[in-house]
Each structure stands twice: as structure tokens, then as C-alpha cells.
Design a protein around this motif. Sequence first.
Motif, PDB file in Angstrom:
ATOM      1  N   GLU A  82      28.067  46.444  31.157  1.00  9.81           N
ATOM      2  CA  GLU A  82      27.631  45.049  31.078  1.00  9.81           C
ATOM      3  C   GLU A  82      26.107  44.952  31.076  1.00  9.81           C
ATOM      4  OE1 GLU A  82      29.416  42.736  34.222  1.00  9.81           O
ATOM      5  OE2 GLU A  82      31.439  43.072  33.470  1.00  9.81           O
ATOM      6  N   ALA A 111      25.066  42.135  36.709  1.00  8.15           N
ATOM      7  CA  ALA A 111      26.311  42.884  36.522  1.00  8.15           C
ATOM      8  C   ALA A 111      26.887  43.336  37.863  1.00  8.15           C
ATOM      9  CB  ALA A 111      26.070  44.085  35.600  1.00  8.15           C
ATOM     10  N   ILE A 112      26.030  43.752  38.781  1.00  8.85           N
ATOM     11  CA  ILE A 112      26.489  44.147  40.124  1.00  8.85           C
ATOM     12  C   ILE A 112      27.126  42.945  40.823  1.00  8.85           C
ATOM     13  CG2 ILE A 112      25.714  44.811  42.439  1.00  8.85           C
ATOM     14  CD1 ILE A 112      23.635  46.651  40.997  1.00  8.85           C
ATOM     15  N   ARG A 152      31.961  49.769  34.393  1.00  8.55           N
ATOM     16  CA  ARG A 152      31.945  48.420  33.802  1.00  8.55           C
ATOM     17  C   ARG A 152      30.604  47.740  34.057  1.00  8.55           C
ATOM     18  NH1 ARG A 152      36.353  43.552  34.856  1.00  8.55           N
ATOM     19  NH2 ARG A 152      35.240  41.969  33.644  1.00  8.55           N
ATOM     20  N   ILE A 153      30.073  47.867  35.272  1.00 11.37           N
ATOM     21  CA  ILE A 153      28.778  47.277  35.614  1.00 11.37           C
ATOM     22  C   ILE A 153      27.689  47.836  34.698  1.00 11.37           C
ATOM     23  CG2 ILE A 153      26.968  47.271  37.399  1.00 11.37           C
ATOM     24  CD1 ILE A 153      29.325  47.062  39.463  1.00 11.37           C
ATOM     25  N   ARG A 154      27.664  49.137  34.541  1.00 10.62           N
ATOM     26  CA  ARG A 154      26.661  49.786  33.682  1.00 10.62           C
ATOM     27  C   ARG A 154      26.788  49.296  32.243  1.00 10.62           C
ATOM     28  NH1 ARG A 154      27.885  54.782  34.606  1.00 10.62           N
ATOM     29  NH2 ARG A 154      26.482  55.021  36.349  1.00 10.62           N
ATOM     30  N   GLN A 179      34.027  50.086  40.030  1.00  7.03           N
ATOM     31  CA  GLN A 179      33.516  49.073  39.092  1.00  7.03           C
ATOM     32  C   GLN A 179      32.302  49.569  38.304  1.00  7.03           C
ATOM     33  OE1 GLN A 179      34.339  45.565  38.669  1.00  7.03           O
ATOM     34  NE2 GLN A 179      36.230  46.171  39.681  1.00  7.03           N
ATOM     35  N   PHE A 180      31.697  50.680  38.708  1.00  7.25           N
ATOM     36  CA  PHE A 180      30.359  50.961  38.209  1.00  7.25           C
ATOM     37  C   PHE A 180      30.271  51.269  36.724  1.00  7.25           C
ATOM     38  CE2 PHE A 180      25.898  51.673  38.491  1.00  7.25           C
ATOM     39  CZ  PHE A 180      25.560  50.743  39.458  1.00  7.25           C
ATOM     40  N   ARG A 239      28.517  40.331  39.505  1.00 10.01           N
ATOM     41  CA  ARG A 239      29.834  40.051  38.904  1.00 10.01           C
ATOM     42  C   ARG A 239      30.879  41.032  39.431  1.00 10.01           C
ATOM     43  NH1 ARG A 239      26.499  39.122  34.408  1.00 10.01           N
ATOM     44  NH2 ARG A 239      26.902  41.208  33.576  1.00 10.01           N
ATOM     45  N   GLY A 240      30.482  42.291  39.595  1.00 12.42           N
ATOM     46  CA  GLY A 240      31.391  43.287  40.164  1.00 12.42           C
ATOM     47  C   GLY A 240      31.782  42.943  41.586  1.00 12.42           C
TER      48      GLY A 240
END
Length: 135
Positions: free
Chosen positions: A126, A43-44, A122-124, A119-120, A46-47
Motif C-alpha cells: 500500500e 498504511a500502518i 500488505r502495508i508495504r 499485515q506487513f 490502516r493495518g
Amino acid sequence: MHPFRKAVEDRDTAAIEALLADNVVFTSPVAFKPYPGKPLTAAILRGVLRVFEDFRYIREIADPGGRDHALVFEATVAGKRLTGCDFLHFDEDGKIDDFMVMVRPLSAASALAEAMAAQFDRIRSEAIAAIAEAR
């Protein structure tokens, strides 16, 4: 060209994730604490693909045994040019189990920190969804 480099340059998030070991540890250039596990690391990454502009690898360095790679890159974040390096270690199955990133200069690292902080959530989300899906 290393398969990880190809996956990143192709922006192939499925191929990037497939190269990560389940127990991978990601060490960010802008966070104190490393991030453990494949769902969060994927996920990171992708961010990062969302915030980096004009990303390109400019050099690839490998140890003779093939277990350690350094991939030097250039990119832009929020108008700041940066140079960085992905330091990758591969386990005995050829999967990335240690992934550390360093970037310079400080002004670009600060811009990266701000962009990734945005972004975090969204990252979390995902990462949590990937963990729930795996169960």
C-alpha cells in the motif's frame, strides 16, 4: 473531541491520512526503528484498524498550546486486551508530524506484534502504491 480521534473512531482512513504531515514519523510500540513518511504511516494505521477489535479511546489529554495530544485507548488483539496511548505532535499547520504509540501489557504487545507482522506485506504494498501514485 479532537479531529484525529473522530477520524479513528469513525474508521475514516481518508480523514486520518489527511491529518498526517508529509514528513510524519511513526514510532511503533513493537518495532525498534521508527517509520518515516506519510504513505508508510497511513498504511500502518490502516493495518492497525484491521487488527484491533473493540477499539475505543477512553481519555484525551492535550497541552494548553494544542500541539501535543495523548489519546488513551483500549482494544483487543488476538483475544488479548490491551491499553495503549497515541502520543501526537502537531506541526504549525496542524498536521501530525510525530506519532508514537505505546501499549501494555507485554502479552498484548506480543499479540499486536504478531498481528502486524502478518499485515506487513500488505502495508508495504500500500505504501509503495501511494508513493508511485504521488509521482
